[in-house]
Design a protein around this motif. Structure first.
Motif, PDB file in Angstrom:
ATOM      1  N   TRP A  37     -14.371  26.965 -12.931  1.00  0.00           N
ATOM      2  CA  TRP A  37     -15.771  27.299 -13.115  1.00  0.00           C
ATOM      3  C   TRP A  37     -16.586  26.076 -12.725  1.00  0.00           C
ATOM      4  O   TRP A  37     -16.318  24.973 -13.216  1.00  0.00           O
ATOM      5  N   THR A  44     -16.990  20.735 -13.336  1.00  0.00           N
ATOM      6  CA  THR A  44     -16.025  21.784 -12.993  1.00  0.00           C
ATOM      7  C   THR A  44     -15.037  21.856 -14.135  1.00  0.00           C
ATOM      8  O   THR A  44     -14.570  20.824 -14.621  1.00  0.00           O
ATOM      9  N   ALA A 138     -24.152  32.232  -9.471  1.00  0.00           N
ATOM     10  CA  ALA A 138     -22.881  32.953  -9.386  1.00  0.00           C
ATOM     11  C   ALA A 138     -23.062  34.475  -9.400  1.00  0.00           C
ATOM     12  O   ALA A 138     -22.114  35.209  -9.170  1.00  0.00           O
ATOM     13  N   GLY A 139     -24.280  34.968  -9.687  1.00  0.00           N
ATOM     14  CA  GLY A 139     -24.518  36.405  -9.699  1.00  0.00           C
ATOM     15  C   GLY A 139     -25.436  36.854 -10.814  1.00  0.00           C
ATOM     16  O   GLY A 139     -25.960  36.047 -11.575  1.00  0.00           O
ATOM     17  N   VAL A 183     -22.315  28.199 -11.205  1.00  0.00           N
ATOM     18  CA  VAL A 183     -22.607  28.235  -9.777  1.00  0.00           C
ATOM     19  C   VAL A 183     -21.567  29.086  -9.060  1.00  0.00           C
ATOM     20  O   VAL A 183     -21.890  29.890  -8.206  1.00  0.00           O
ATOM     21  N   LYS A 184     -20.288  28.887  -9.439  1.00  0.00           N
ATOM     22  CA  LYS A 184     -19.210  29.717  -8.881  1.00  0.00           C
ATOM     23  C   LYS A 184     -17.971  29.617  -9.738  1.00  0.00           C
ATOM     24  O   LYS A 184     -17.838  28.780 -10.565  1.00  0.00           O
TER      25      LYS A 184
END
Length: 184
Positions: A37, A44, A138-139, A183-184
């Motif tokens: 993540w 991270t 990220a959505g 973010v992702k």
């Protein structure tokens, strides 16, 4: 454990797990080794494979900035689906919590649910205050909004975590007003 560390821990726990026997709703709190993540703060998180510490199977979650790991949380995923912080490894020093801190109760979470725990001079109280639609890099998500008050060293701080089942924490608003997003 400092209040800041406890807040970051709760906010960042994305709850990976491993090959051990899984709870009835094993995917509710994501738990696959190798999951990553990335947050807008530059952190991270990386889930490791389960290991045994002091007779307890735990999943290590590394907190990294760049290529440097700053700390590692040791999470116990119990058969009832709850998640507990058993220890933190910082700078090669393991701090083991007896009793452990209850990070999440068995899922599914619902608005109005509360839980609390205390260990090593830290007390945490959490309340699911509702569901909030939000968009991060990220959505777009409908996230459970969790307010957590952490007391440590006589000081109380609060933060709001936005949790999405099977995804993890997609945003958190820290006690100092910072907003950190997945973010992702």
């Amino acid at each position: 454990m400092t209040a800041r560390r406890a807040r970051l821990l709760l906010a960042c726990l994305l709850l990976p797990a491993g090959a051990q026997a899984l709870a009835p709703d094993a995917n509710y709190y994501p738990r696959r080794p190798g999951m990553r993540w990335v947050y807008s703060s530059g952190e991270t998180q990386v889930a490791g494979a389960p290991v045994v510490h002091r007779g307890v199977t735990v999943t290590p979650v590394s907190h990294q900035y760049g290529a440097t790991t700053f700390s590692q949380d040791l999470l116990e995923h119990r058969a009832d689906g709850s998640v507990w912080l058993r220890g933190v490894n910082t700078g090669g020093r393991l701090t083991w919590y007896t009793p452990p801190l209850n990070i999440y109760p068995p899922g599914p979470l619902r608005p109005g649910m509360t839980w609390q725990s205390a260990a090593a001079g830290v007390t945490q109280r959490s309340l699911v205050t509702g569901v909030a639609p939000l968009t991060t890099p990220a959505g777009a998500f409908n996230a459970l909004k969790i307010r957590t008050e952490t007391t440590a060293g006589g000081k109380v701080s609060a933060q709001t975590t936005y949790f999405v089942p099977t995804v993890g924490v997609v945003r958190f608003d820290t006690a100092d007003g910072s907003v950190i997003q997945l973010v992702k």
